[in-house]
Design an enzyme around this catalytic site. Structure first.
Site, PDB file in Angstrom:
ATOM      1  N   LYS A  38      11.891 -20.605  25.613  1.00  0.00           N
ATOM      2  CA  LYS A  38      12.357 -21.149  26.894  1.00  0.00           C
ATOM      3  C   LYS A  38      13.361 -22.239  26.556  1.00  0.00           C
ATOM      4  O   LYS A  38      13.195 -23.413  26.917  1.00  0.00           O
ATOM      5  CB  LYS A  38      11.140 -21.675  27.684  1.00  0.00           C
ATOM      6  CG  LYS A  38      11.440 -22.077  29.115  1.00  0.00           C
ATOM      7  CD  LYS A  38      11.740 -20.903  30.041  1.00  0.00           C
ATOM      8  CE  LYS A  38      12.161 -21.398  31.415  1.00  0.00           C
ATOM      9  NZ  LYS A  38      12.602 -20.286  32.302  1.00  0.00           N
TER      10      LYS A  38
ATOM     11  N   ASP B 214      10.679 -15.856  30.740  1.00  0.00           N
ATOM     12  CA  ASP B 214      10.542 -15.242  32.074  1.00  0.00           C
ATOM     13  C   ASP B 214      11.214 -13.871  32.094  1.00  0.00           C
ATOM     14  O   ASP B 214      10.680 -12.901  32.638  1.00  0.00           O
ATOM     15  CB  ASP B 214      11.099 -16.172  33.176  1.00  0.00           C
ATOM     16  CG  ASP B 214      12.471 -16.746  32.847  1.00  0.00           C
ATOM     17  OD1 ASP B 214      12.934 -16.616  31.695  1.00  0.00           O
ATOM     18  OD2 ASP B 214      13.096 -17.343  33.757  1.00  0.00           O
TER      19      ASP B 214
ATOM     20  N   ASP C 224      -1.213 -10.195  26.856  1.00  0.00           N
ATOM     21  CA  ASP C 224      -2.042  -9.576  27.903  1.00  0.00           C
ATOM     22  C   ASP C 224      -1.212  -8.608  28.734  1.00  0.00           C
ATOM     23  O   ASP C 224      -1.655  -7.505  29.062  1.00  0.00           O
ATOM     24  CB  ASP C 224      -2.642 -10.649  28.835  1.00  0.00           C
ATOM     25  CG  ASP C 224      -4.049 -11.060  28.430  1.00  0.00           C
ATOM     26  OD1 ASP C 224      -4.355 -10.949  27.217  1.00  0.00           O
ATOM     27  OD2 ASP C 224      -4.827 -11.488  29.297  1.00  0.00           O
TER      28      ASP C 224
ATOM     29  N   TYR D  27      -1.566 -25.446  22.408  1.00  0.00           N
ATOM     30  CA  TYR D  27      -2.995 -25.208  22.166  1.00  0.00           C
ATOM     31  C   TYR D  27      -3.608 -26.270  21.264  1.00  0.00           C
ATOM     32  O   TYR D  27      -4.812 -26.509  21.328  1.00  0.00           O
ATOM     33  CB  TYR D  27      -3.198 -23.843  21.504  1.00  0.00           C
ATOM     34  CG  TYR D  27      -3.373 -22.694  22.458  1.00  0.00           C
ATOM     35  CD1 TYR D  27      -2.348 -22.323  23.309  1.00  0.00           C
ATOM     36  CD2 TYR D  27      -4.560 -21.970  22.483  1.00  0.00           C
ATOM     37  CE1 TYR D  27      -2.494 -21.259  24.173  1.00  0.00           C
ATOM     38  CE2 TYR D  27      -4.720 -20.901  23.346  1.00  0.00           C
ATOM     39  CZ  TYR D  27      -3.689 -20.553  24.188  1.00  0.00           C
ATOM     40  OH  TYR D  27      -3.844 -19.499  25.039  1.00  0.00           O
TER      41      TYR D  27
ATOM     42  N   ASP E  15       0.163 -15.666  24.177  1.00  0.00           N
ATOM     43  CA  ASP E  15      -1.102 -15.407  24.874  1.00  0.00           C
ATOM     44  C   ASP E  15      -0.826 -14.605  26.141  1.00  0.00           C
ATOM     45  O   ASP E  15      -1.454 -13.579  26.401  1.00  0.00           O
ATOM     46  CB  ASP E  15      -1.777 -16.741  25.211  1.00  0.00           C
ATOM     47  CG  ASP E  15      -3.076 -16.551  25.977  1.00  0.00           C
ATOM     48  OD1 ASP E  15      -3.855 -15.662  25.599  1.00  0.00           O
ATOM     49  OD2 ASP E  15      -3.297 -17.283  26.961  1.00  0.00           O
TER      50      ASP E  15
HETATM   51  C1  IPM Z   1      -6.803 -14.849  23.396  1.00  0.00           C
HETATM   52  C2  IPM Z   1      -7.660 -15.600  24.374  1.00  0.00           C
HETATM   53  C3  IPM Z   1      -7.865 -17.009  23.847  1.00  0.00           C
HETATM   54  C4  IPM Z   1      -6.503 -17.655  23.725  1.00  0.00           C
HETATM   55  C5  IPM Z   1      -8.798 -17.896  24.699  1.00  0.00           C
HETATM   56  C6  IPM Z   1     -10.126 -17.216  24.960  1.00  0.00           C
HETATM   57  C7  IPM Z   1      -8.975 -19.257  24.102  1.00  0.00           C
HETATM   58  O1  IPM Z   1      -7.085 -15.603  25.629  1.00  0.00           O
HETATM   59  O2  IPM Z   1      -7.206 -14.684  22.231  1.00  0.00           O
HETATM   60  O3  IPM Z   1      -5.716 -14.417  23.784  1.00  0.00           O
HETATM   61  O4  IPM Z   1      -5.969 -18.181  24.705  1.00  0.00           O
HETATM   62  O5  IPM Z   1      -5.954 -17.651  22.627  1.00  0.00           O
HETATM   63 MG    MG Z   2      -5.366 -14.353  25.808  1.00  0.00          MG
END
Ligand code: IPM
Ligand code: MG
Length: 355
Positions: free
Chosen positions: A190, A222, A250, A140, A246
């Site tokens: 990884k 993975d 999710d 990032y 990240d």
């Molecule tokens: C998160 C989001 C952000 C990230 C994006 C919007 C830049 O997906 O906070 O998880 O990737 O960190």
């Molecule tokens: Mg995210």
């Protein structure tokens, strides 16, 4: 105590959910004898509209003058297309993480008892895990490049780098949190492919000796993605680098079946920490009193716990949320046919009434 809180209400449903979170904070203040002073800070898509850039000059300084930051949500399709970084909402998010030194991102994924049936997976152990995502390093923040080659057309690269120091400080956070919870830590990497992961693993193993009371394991990313859907109950604390975190966070939030309920904390070595719901700005339901304010409200609980060391206040909020859910109240995002559906304002009011 008096606490100064920066409010970044942001875009879409951000202002609505922050509005309810603030009312809960004030109710807690009354009950426990604290006062809160709020400063509104413009950031995100709304800042692009008002001052031409998502991260206006002085944003970090204004935040640093406060004890903690509460963020609603930033971004939306309206601002999705610009190639100018100043005009992209994501730029603001990455900048504030960097400028406030928020290297540790705590993303709990817990199944609330009243919503156990929302979990899309078969599981008998329940889900109560915490992803500790490294937030200010790796790909990032590495050097980006885009250039012409002679024979292969255009080429782009994003550098992923991690230093021992960066790994050690996030690793320690992982172990310390594991000590406060179920004493289990999974470190995701990884290492069969990436050199950054091999260094990551080396540092983690050194720490694992120091924290020998914590049960430690290495998990390849993975496999971690697969284990999360196969048997999420096996995890307690999961520590990992920025991009893996990240993606896995999710996934973890989705398996609880109620992303509208999940809070998060981003913290560094010094105040202020930043607290925000995991969900996005949901522009499709913005301004309609439909958004679920629970993630924002639970973010305040995390603020009390991690920035202010007020665990009783944090528990009071979490208990109130569970009490309202146990009575069957639902916002549209978590409702099943036949449920009592309420809007943002009403949900906030019900939770305050339980405090
Ligand atoms: C998160 C989001 C952000 C990230 C994006 C919007 C830049 O997906 O906070 O998880 O990737 O960190
Ligand atoms: Mg995210």
């Amino acid at each position: 105590m008096n606490y100064k809180i920066a409010l970044i209400k942001g875009d879409g449903i951000g202002p609505e959910v922050v509005g309810e979170a603030v009312k809960v904070m004030d109710a807690i203040g009354e009950k426990f004898g604290h006062t809160f002073e709020y400063t509104d800070i413009l950031m995100g898509g709304c800042a692009i509209d008002e001052v031409g850039r998502s991260y206006p000059e002085g944003t970090a300084e204004k935040c640093r003058a406060c004890d903690a930051v509460l963020l609603g949500a930033v971004g939306g399709p309206r601002w999705g297309h610009s190639t100018d970084p100043d005009k992209r909402p994501e730029t603001a998010l990455l900048s504030i993480r960097r400028d406030l030194g928020l290297y540790a991102n705590l993303r709990p994924a817990a199944l609330r008892p009243a919503l156990a049936e929302s979990c899309p997976l078969k599981n008998d152990k329940g889900i109560d895990l915490m992803i500790v995502r490294e937030l200010t390093g790796g790909v990032y923040f590495g050097k980006r490049d885009r250039y012409q080659t002679e024979d292969r057309g255009e080429e782009a690269s994003d550098l992923m780098a991690y230093s021992e120091k960066e790994i050690e400080r996030i690793g320690r956070r992982g172990f310390e949190l594991a000590r406060l919870r179920g004493k289990k830590l999974a470190s995701v990497d990884k290492a069969n492919v990436l050199e950054t992961s091999r260094l990551w693993r080396q540092v983690m193993h050194r720490l694992a000796e120091e924290y020998s009371d914590v049960e430690y394991e290495d998990v390849l990313v993975d496999n971690a993605a697969m284990q999360l859907v196969r048997d999420p109950g096996q995890f307690d604390v999961v520590v990992t680098e920025n991009m893996f975190g990240d993606i896995l966070s999710d996934e973890a939030s989705m398996i609880t079946g109620s992303i509208g309920l999940l809070p998060s904390a981003s913290i560094g070595d010094a105040a202020p920490g930043l607290y925000e719901p995991i969900h996005g700005s949901a522009p499709d339901i913005a301004g309609q009193d439909k958004a679920n304010p629970i993630a924002a409200i639970l973010s305040v609980a995390m603020m009390f716990r991690y920035s202010f060391d007020l665990p009783a206040e944090a528990r009071a909020i979490e208990t109130a949320v569970d009490a309202v859910l146990n009575e069957g109240w639902r916002t549209a995002d978590i409702a099943k046919p036949g449920d009592a559906v309420v809007g943002t304002l009403k949900m906030g009011e019900l939770i305050r009434a339980k405090l």
